[in-house]
Scaffold this motif. Structure first.
Motif, PDB file in Angstrom:
ATOM      1  N   PRO A   1      -3.100  -3.729   4.128  1.00 43.49           N
ATOM      2  CA  PRO A   1      -3.151  -2.479   3.348  1.00 43.49           C
ATOM      3  C   PRO A   1      -4.183  -1.485   3.871  1.00 43.49           C
ATOM      4  O   PRO A   1      -3.939  -0.273   3.860  1.00 43.49           O
ATOM      5  CB  PRO A   1      -3.521  -2.970   1.941  1.00 43.49           C
ATOM      6  CG  PRO A   1      -3.006  -4.359   1.880  1.00 43.49           C
ATOM      7  CD  PRO A   1      -3.215  -4.918   3.256  1.00 43.49           C
TER       8      PRO A   1
ATOM      9  N   LEU B   1      -8.715   2.215  -2.542  1.00 45.24           N
ATOM     10  CA  LEU B   1      -8.243   1.213  -1.592  1.00 45.24           C
ATOM     11  C   LEU B   1      -8.975  -0.104  -1.805  1.00 45.24           C
ATOM     12  O   LEU B   1      -8.361  -1.188  -1.802  1.00 45.24           O
ATOM     13  CB  LEU B   1      -8.440   1.699  -0.151  1.00 45.24           C
ATOM     14  CG  LEU B   1      -8.168   0.654   0.948  1.00 45.24           C
ATOM     15  CD1 LEU B   1      -6.712   0.203   0.918  1.00 45.24           C
ATOM     16  CD2 LEU B   1      -8.541   1.213   2.321  1.00 45.24           C
TER      17      LEU B   1
ATOM     18  N   ILE C   1      -3.640   4.418  -4.819  1.00 45.11           N
ATOM     19  CA  ILE C   1      -4.576   4.468  -3.690  1.00 45.11           C
ATOM     20  C   ILE C   1      -4.659   5.911  -3.239  1.00 45.11           C
ATOM     21  O   ILE C   1      -3.645   6.511  -2.857  1.00 45.11           O
ATOM     22  CB  ILE C   1      -4.114   3.588  -2.508  1.00 45.11           C
ATOM     23  CG1 ILE C   1      -4.007   2.124  -2.906  1.00 45.11           C
ATOM     24  CG2 ILE C   1      -5.097   3.734  -1.339  1.00 45.11           C
ATOM     25  CD1 ILE C   1      -3.494   1.217  -1.786  1.00 45.11           C
TER      26      ILE C   1
ATOM     27  N   CYS D   1      -7.225  -3.634  -2.738  1.00 43.78           N
ATOM     28  CA  CYS D   1      -7.382  -4.813  -1.882  1.00 43.78           C
ATOM     29  C   CYS D   1      -8.002  -5.979  -2.652  1.00 43.78           C
ATOM     30  O   CYS D   1      -7.597  -7.133  -2.478  1.00 43.78           O
ATOM     31  CB  CYS D   1      -8.242  -4.470  -0.669  1.00 43.78           C
ATOM     32  SG  CYS D   1      -7.415  -3.438   0.560  1.00 43.78           S
TER      33      CYS D   1
ATOM     34  N   THR E   1      -3.174   2.212   5.130  1.00 40.22           N
ATOM     35  CA  THR E   1      -3.675   3.395   4.424  1.00 40.22           C
ATOM     36  C   THR E   1      -4.262   4.421   5.384  1.00 40.22           C
ATOM     37  O   THR E   1      -4.217   5.633   5.117  1.00 40.22           O
ATOM     38  CB  THR E   1      -4.715   2.970   3.367  1.00 40.22           C
ATOM     39  OG1 THR E   1      -4.099   2.047   2.458  1.00 40.22           O
ATOM     40  CG2 THR E   1      -5.213   4.160   2.566  1.00 40.22           C
TER      41      THR E   1
ATOM     42  N   ALA F   1       0.811  -1.215   0.000  1.00 39.47           N
ATOM     43  CA  ALA F   1       0.000   0.000   0.000  1.00 39.47           C
ATOM     44  C   ALA F   1       0.848   1.269   0.000  1.00 39.47           C
ATOM     45  O   ALA F   1       0.467   2.273  -0.617  1.00 39.47           O
ATOM     46  CB  ALA F   1      -0.939   0.007   1.211  1.00 39.47           C
TER      47      ALA F   1
END
Length: 233
Positions: free
Chosen positions: A160, A49, A43, A53, A164, A34
């Motif tokens: 991730p 996101l 992202i 993913c 994030t 990420a």
């Protein structure tokens, strides 16, 4: 209660312990790609996101979940470690996978002492690949292949998502929403991984998935060369 492939029975709480983000297996130091994706602009919000993913889940996630499930059903962990190497072209990701495996091994041996874990740790002191260690730990805890696969599949996306929040200042509620919307796909990946693991008992590790994510591999090599970074991978 849940029944493992070996026939022992254990409480579902063992699964919760293994899947707990606070289990001291070192995952908090890794972003699952990420960090590189945020810098590259792939992202930028909850929507992107979720896309990241989902892609990771259906490639890296499926492969790793199947390796863990195969370890949980009793396939040779050394064969599985070699299979993990073959499915990880990036040297940076192989290094990260073994580092995480080494930390997972420390935690698993403390929580579920086992001759199987001891033998793998002695033979591979630099660390076996994390999904293999996790699957073997699940087996030692009395859990089955679906359990191991679910843990790995969830880690594939939760890492991730959590990273994030720190990298972008993303609202934690939005990150949780992303994970919740992936639950049916997580179940599907875990089921596919467990099915492949059972097939591999008779057909060998070539029966395990080998889905690739070239952009993740390339980004991992770039990320490893950064002089300053928040996460190890």
């Amino acid at each position: 209660m849940t029944t493992s492939e070996g026939g022992s029975r254990t409480g579902r709480a063992a699964l919760l312990v293994l899947a707990d983000g606070r289990f001291p297996a070192g995952g908090h130091a890794h972003s699952g790609g990420a960090e590189a994706a945020v810098r590259a602009g792939r992202i930028s919000d909850a929507t992107t996101l979720g896309e990241f993913c989902r892609g990771r889940l259906h490639t890296t996630g499926l492969v790793s979940a199947a390796l863990a499930a195969a370890a949980a059903v009793g396939l040779d962990p050394f064969d599985l470690d070699a299979a993990a190497d073959a499915r990880t072209p990036s040297p940076a990701l192989r290094t990260a996978g073994r580092r995480l495996g080494r930390q997972m091994m420390r935690a698993a041996r403390a929580v579920w002492p086992s001759p199987e874990l001891d033998a793998l740790a002695a033979a591979l002191p630099r660390g076996a690949h994390q999904p293999v260690v996790l699957g073997l730990a699940a087996r030692c805890a009395g859990l089955g292949p679906e359990d191991a696969a679910h843990v790995v599949a969830y880690e594939t996306v939760s890492g991730p998502a959590t990273a994030t929040v720190r990298l972008l200042g993303l609202d934690p509620f939005d990150a949780a929403m992303v994970l919740a919307r992936l639950t049916s796909e997580l179940d599907d990946i875990a089921a596919r991984a467990a099915t492949a693991a059972r097939l591999a008992r008779s057909e060998g590790t070539d029966a395990l998935p080998a889905a690739s994510a070239p952009l993740l591999e390339i980004s991992a090599e770039h990320h490893a060369a950064w002089p300053v970074r928040l996460f190890a991978s």
